[in-house]
Design a protein around this motif. Structure first.
Motif, PDB file in Angstrom:
ATOM      1  N   VAL A  49      18.456  28.477  94.549  1.00  9.88           N
ATOM      2  CA  VAL A  49      17.313  28.040  93.755  1.00  9.88           C
ATOM      3  C   VAL A  49      16.010  28.524  94.398  1.00  9.88           C
ATOM      4  O   VAL A  49      15.804  28.362  95.603  1.00  9.88           O
ATOM      5  N   GLY A  50      15.177  29.139  93.575  1.00 12.57           N
ATOM      6  CA  GLY A  50      13.920  29.676  94.073  1.00 12.57           C
ATOM      7  C   GLY A  50      14.003  31.106  94.564  1.00 12.57           C
ATOM      8  O   GLY A  50      12.973  31.684  94.963  1.00 12.57           O
ATOM      9  N   ALA A  51      15.190  31.691  94.550  1.00 14.14           N
ATOM     10  CA  ALA A  51      15.345  33.077  95.024  1.00 14.14           C
ATOM     11  C   ALA A  51      14.569  34.040  94.134  1.00 14.14           C
ATOM     12  O   ALA A  51      14.583  33.931  92.901  1.00 14.14           O
ATOM     13  N   ARG A  52      13.901  34.987  94.741  1.00  8.71           N
ATOM     14  CA  ARG A  52      13.149  35.986  93.998  1.00  8.71           C
ATOM     15  C   ARG A  52      14.093  37.119  93.577  1.00  8.71           C
ATOM     16  O   ARG A  52      14.777  37.699  94.414  1.00  8.71           O
ATOM     17  N   ILE A  53      14.132  37.380  92.276  1.00  2.44           N
ATOM     18  CA  ILE A  53      15.005  38.417  91.719  1.00  2.44           C
ATOM     19  C   ILE A  53      14.151  39.379  90.905  1.00  2.44           C
ATOM     20  O   ILE A  53      13.442  38.974  89.980  1.00  2.44           O
ATOM     21  N   ALA A  54      14.216  40.651  91.249  1.00  3.86           N
ATOM     22  CA  ALA A  54      13.461  41.693  90.567  1.00  3.86           C
ATOM     23  C   ALA A  54      14.243  42.152  89.337  1.00  3.86           C
ATOM     24  O   ALA A  54      15.396  42.580  89.452  1.00  3.86           O
ATOM     25  N   VAL A  55      13.640  42.071  88.175  1.00  8.74           N
ATOM     26  CA  VAL A  55      14.267  42.521  86.932  1.00  8.74           C
ATOM     27  C   VAL A  55      13.760  43.924  86.613  1.00  8.74           C
ATOM     28  O   VAL A  55      12.549  44.135  86.460  1.00  8.74           O
ATOM     29  N   ILE A  56      14.692  44.878  86.508  1.00  9.69           N
ATOM     30  CA  ILE A  56      14.346  46.278  86.293  1.00  9.69           C
ATOM     31  C   ILE A  56      14.824  46.678  84.902  1.00  9.69           C
ATOM     32  O   ILE A  56      16.023  46.878  84.683  1.00  9.69           O
ATOM     33  N   PRO A  57      13.911  46.809  83.935  1.00  9.08           N
ATOM     34  CA  PRO A  57      14.300  47.069  82.549  1.00  9.08           C
ATOM     35  C   PRO A  57      14.287  48.549  82.171  1.00  9.08           C
ATOM     36  O   PRO A  57      14.133  48.890  80.995  1.00  9.08           O
ATOM     37  N   ALA A  58      14.441  49.428  83.155  1.00  9.26           N
ATOM     38  CA  ALA A  58      14.258  50.861  82.919  1.00  9.26           C
ATOM     39  C   ALA A  58      15.157  51.404  81.816  1.00  9.26           C
ATOM     40  O   ALA A  58      14.777  52.327  81.086  1.00  9.26           O
ATOM     41  N   ALA A  59      16.371  50.860  81.650  1.00  9.46           N
ATOM     42  CA  ALA A  59      17.316  51.392  80.661  1.00  9.46           C
ATOM     43  C   ALA A  59      16.998  50.980  79.245  1.00  9.46           C
ATOM     44  O   ALA A  59      17.457  51.608  78.286  1.00  9.46           O
ATOM     45  N   ALA A  60      16.227  49.936  79.069  1.00  8.72           N
ATOM     46  CA  ALA A  60      16.073  49.296  77.767  1.00  8.72           C
ATOM     47  C   ALA A  60      15.226  50.121  76.801  1.00  8.72           C
ATOM     48  O   ALA A  60      14.299  50.826  77.200  1.00  8.72           O
ATOM     49  N   GLY A  61      15.554  50.000  75.508  1.00 13.69           N
ATOM     50  CA  GLY A  61      14.733  50.620  74.489  1.00 13.69           C
ATOM     51  C   GLY A  61      13.387  49.934  74.350  1.00 13.69           C
ATOM     52  O   GLY A  61      12.390  50.564  74.026  1.00 13.69           O
ATOM     53  N   ASN A  62      13.354  48.634  74.602  1.00 13.68           N
ATOM     54  CA  ASN A  62      12.119  47.843  74.598  1.00 13.68           C
ATOM     55  C   ASN A  62      12.021  47.154  75.954  1.00 13.68           C
ATOM     56  O   ASN A  62      12.383  45.988  76.097  1.00 13.68           O
ATOM     57  N   PRO A  63      11.560  47.861  76.973  1.00 13.44           N
ATOM     58  CA  PRO A  63      11.589  47.323  78.332  1.00 13.44           C
ATOM     59  C   PRO A  63      10.830  46.017  78.507  1.00 13.44           C
ATOM     60  O   PRO A  63      11.307  45.109  79.195  1.00 13.44           O
ATOM     61  N   ALA A  64       9.668  45.917  77.881  1.00 12.35           N
ATOM     62  CA  ALA A  64       8.878  44.693  78.053  1.00 12.35           C
ATOM     63  C   ALA A  64       9.604  43.499  77.443  1.00 12.35           C
ATOM     64  O   ALA A  64       9.684  42.428  78.053  1.00 12.35           O
TER      65      ALA A  64
ATOM     66  N   GLY B  23      15.408  38.627  97.006  1.00 15.74           N
ATOM     67  CA  GLY B  23      16.805  38.330  97.333  1.00 15.74           C
ATOM     68  C   GLY B  23      17.798  39.068  96.471  1.00 15.74           C
ATOM     69  O   GLY B  23      18.987  39.130  96.786  1.00 15.74           O
ATOM     70  N   GLY B  24      17.313  39.638  95.356  1.00 19.12           N
ATOM     71  CA  GLY B  24      18.214  40.344  94.468  1.00 19.12           C
ATOM     72  C   GLY B  24      17.462  41.167  93.448  1.00 19.12           C
ATOM     73  O   GLY B  24      16.232  41.081  93.315  1.00 19.12           O
ATOM     74  N   ALA B  25      18.209  41.995  92.717  1.00 18.17           N
ATOM     75  CA  ALA B  25      17.654  42.808  91.645  1.00 18.17           C
ATOM     76  C   ALA B  25      18.644  42.820  90.499  1.00 18.17           C
ATOM     77  O   ALA B  25      19.864  42.767  90.705  1.00 18.17           O
ATOM     78  N   TYR B  26      18.113  42.891  89.278  1.00 18.41           N
ATOM     79  CA  TYR B  26      18.939  42.894  88.074  1.00 18.41           C
ATOM     80  C   TYR B  26      18.520  44.059  87.185  1.00 18.41           C
ATOM     81  O   TYR B  26      17.355  44.169  86.800  1.00 18.41           O
ATOM     82  N   PHE B  27      19.495  44.942  86.840  1.00 18.64           N
ATOM     83  CA  PHE B  27      19.256  46.073  85.959  1.00 18.64           C
ATOM     84  C   PHE B  27      19.665  45.708  84.535  1.00 18.64           C
ATOM     85  O   PHE B  27      20.806  45.322  84.281  1.00 18.64           O
ATOM     86  N   ALA B  28      18.732  45.869  83.611  1.00 20.12           N
ATOM     87  CA  ALA B  28      19.014  45.605  82.204  1.00 20.12           C
ATOM     88  C   ALA B  28      19.904  46.702  81.619  1.00 20.12           C
ATOM     89  O   ALA B  28      20.026  47.801  82.167  1.00 20.12           O
ATOM     90  N   GLY B  29      20.511  46.393  80.472  1.00 22.98           N
ATOM     91  CA  GLY B  29      21.319  47.365  79.761  1.00 22.98           C
ATOM     92  C   GLY B  29      20.476  48.294  78.908  1.00 22.98           C
ATOM     93  O   GLY B  29      19.265  48.119  78.749  1.00 22.98           O
ATOM     94  N   GLY B  30      21.140  49.301  78.332  1.00 24.34           N
ATOM     95  CA  GLY B  30      20.467  50.298  77.507  1.00 24.34           C
ATOM     96  C   GLY B  30      21.047  51.672  77.755  1.00 24.34           C
ATOM     97  O   GLY B  30      22.237  51.897  77.573  1.00 24.34           O
ATOM     98  N   ASP B  31      20.241  52.597  78.228  1.00 25.63           N
ATOM     99  CA  ASP B  31      20.648  53.974  78.518  1.00 25.63           C
ATOM    100  C   ASP B  31      20.556  54.192  80.027  1.00 25.63           C
ATOM    101  O   ASP B  31      19.459  54.204  80.597  1.00 25.63           O
ATOM    102  N   GLN B  32      21.725  54.375  80.656  1.00 28.25           N
ATOM    103  CA  GLN B  32      21.739  54.506  82.122  1.00 28.25           C
ATOM    104  C   GLN B  32      20.984  55.735  82.615  1.00 28.25           C
ATOM    105  O   GLN B  32      20.502  55.770  83.744  1.00 28.25           O
ATOM    106  N   GLY B  33      20.859  56.761  81.755  1.00 31.56           N
ATOM    107  CA  GLY B  33      20.101  57.934  82.152  1.00 31.56           C
ATOM    108  C   GLY B  33      18.641  57.617  82.418  1.00 31.56           C
ATOM    109  O   GLY B  33      18.003  58.273  83.248  1.00 31.56           O
ATOM    110  N   ARG B  34      18.112  56.613  81.722  1.00 33.90           N
ATOM    111  CA  ARG B  34      16.723  56.226  81.964  1.00 33.90           C
ATOM    112  C   ARG B  34      16.548  55.574  83.340  1.00 33.90           C
ATOM    113  O   ARG B  34      15.479  55.668  83.946  1.00 33.90           O
ATOM    114  N   ILE B  35      17.598  54.905  83.838  1.00 35.11           N
ATOM    115  CA  ILE B  35      17.508  54.279  85.161  1.00 35.11           C
ATOM    116  C   ILE B  35      17.394  55.342  86.243  1.00 35.11           C
ATOM    117  O   ILE B  35      16.498  55.292  87.097  1.00 35.11           O
TER     118      ILE B  35
END
Length: 389
Positions: A41-56, A103-115
């Motif tokens: 609880v309280g862990a900082r997790i970076a969300v990386i939306p690079a693959a998404a068609g609508n990243p925001a 403490g962690g990072a999360y990659f969103a789905g979409g197109d892996q080539g964009r990551i």
């Protein structure tokens, strides 16, 4: 580039949560595991939306979901489809430091080539953000990703993938069907996603043979595999994962069409654990007393499927075989009836090996299936058998 190779080769103390796609917001065991591995609880997790068609939009929803499970998630605004220079953003030292300290990072789905486009510089070197992710992982943090975020976990990923059958028929080419991933899972394990729902297990084989992978992990939708620092795999979520082992596999090079024999294929159900280093399987708690007795099979009829690439067909057929008196189960894969004349396809022959073992759940009709033998060979189908009038 030498420094990059050294960074990625260093032993990692962290964990991976590799999600097969379509992870539901109410799949609490997966979300909670990510948060726990990131520090609780309280862990900082970076969300990386690079693959998404609508990243925001996608990134914002993921931040909300992770935060609802106790994380202090934050958006990393690096994506080809966001305004501005994404390579400049990926080399921002302040942003990289924030990710490194998380403490962690999360990659969103979409197109892996964009990551990979976003996290590698045009010359192929790591951006500061990618180096920060490796530092986070080596230090003991968690790297998680769904769908495209799962594909980038291995050192090779599907890029412009064809259909499963076309991949078997035509093979794969570097820079087209496949491309370099980010490699968090190491060099010996190939990762694929949406596995059972889309019948993708078969398309893993040409890639693994071409690139020299010994093991392949294909994760189904709304499910995840957790890989810890000791290389122990645990399956969590709704369904499970297929494990392909090509240690004994051989190919008849005299045949032009795709073929392979002695692939060992296993199905790891939710709750199962497997140590990749030792090969030891520990079934889930509801299966520990359910080891199958080959002398008391539940199925006695011939086992056959005309569409082995159908939704969950391969696991259904494997489950019946491991609990059957039949020596083998056969599955076929062909295109639809678009043309007359003979059509090329493939036969998948599953059989028990000396070390095959199965476990049945005490509470549901689910199996854990360890080390069936799979042979794949090309076949012809005469189509149609009559003429329309």
């Amino acid at each position: 580039m030498a420094a990059q190779a050294a960074t990625e080769a260093a032993p990692a103390k962290g964990s991976l949560v590799i999600i097969g796609g379509a992870l539901r917001a109410d799949s609490a065991p997966v979300w909670q595991r990510i948060v726990r591995l990131a520090g609780g609880v309280g862990a900082r997790i970076a969300v990386i939306p690079a693959a998404a068609g609508n990243p925001a939009g996608s990134g914002g929803r993921l931040v909300q979901t992770l935060s609802s499970h106790g994380a202090a998630a934050f958006l990393v605004p690096v994506a080809p489809r966001l305004p501005g220079d994404f390579h400049k953003a990926a080399n921002d030292p302040v942003l990289a430091a924030a990710v490194r300290d998380a403490g962690g990072a999360y990659f969103a789905g979409g197109d892996q080539g964009r990551i990979t486009q976003a996290l590698r510089n045009p010359d192929g070197s790591n951006t500061l953000l990618l180096d920060a992710l490796w530092d986070l992982y080596r230090r003991g943090g968690v790297i998680a990703g769904s769908s495209a975020g799962a594909a980038i976990m291995s050192s090779t990923m599907f890029y412009e993938a064809k259909s499963v059958l076309a991949t078997l028929q035509n093979g794969v080419e570097d820079g087209r069907e496949i491309a370099p991933g980010l490699g968090f899972a190491g060099n010996e394990v190939f990762i694929d996603q949406h596995l059972l729902v889309r019948g993708r297990f078969a398309r893993m084989l040409p890639v693994m043979l071409k690139k020299g992978y010994r093991l392949g992990l294909g994760v189904d939708e709304n499910s995840a595999v957790v890989i810890g620092p000791q290389r122990e795999v645990e399956v969590i979520g709704y369904k499970g994962a297929l494990l392909l082992d090509l240690s004994r596999a051989t190919v008849d090079s005299r045949q032009a069409a795709f073929n392979v024999v002695d692939v060992m294929i296993s199905y790891l159900d939710s709750g199962d654990r497997l140590n990749l280093a030792t090969g030891v399987l520990t079934p889930s708690a509801d299966k520990t007393a359910g080891k199958l007795d080959p002398g008391q099979p539940s199925f006695r009829e011939a086992l056959f499927s005309a569409d082995i690439l159908g939704n969950t067909t391969v696991v259904d057929l494997m489950g019946k075989l491991i609990d059957s008196d039949q020596p083998a189960a056969i599955g076929l894969a062909f295109d639809g009836p678009q043309q007359r004349g003979s059509k090329s396809g493939f036969e998948f022959r599953f059989s028990r090996a000396a070390d095959s073992v199965g476990y049945a759940s005490a509470t549901s009709e689910r199996y854990s299936i360890y080390r069936l033998r799979l042979n794949v060979r090309p076949v012809l189908l005469g189509w149609p058998t009559y003429q329309d009038r």
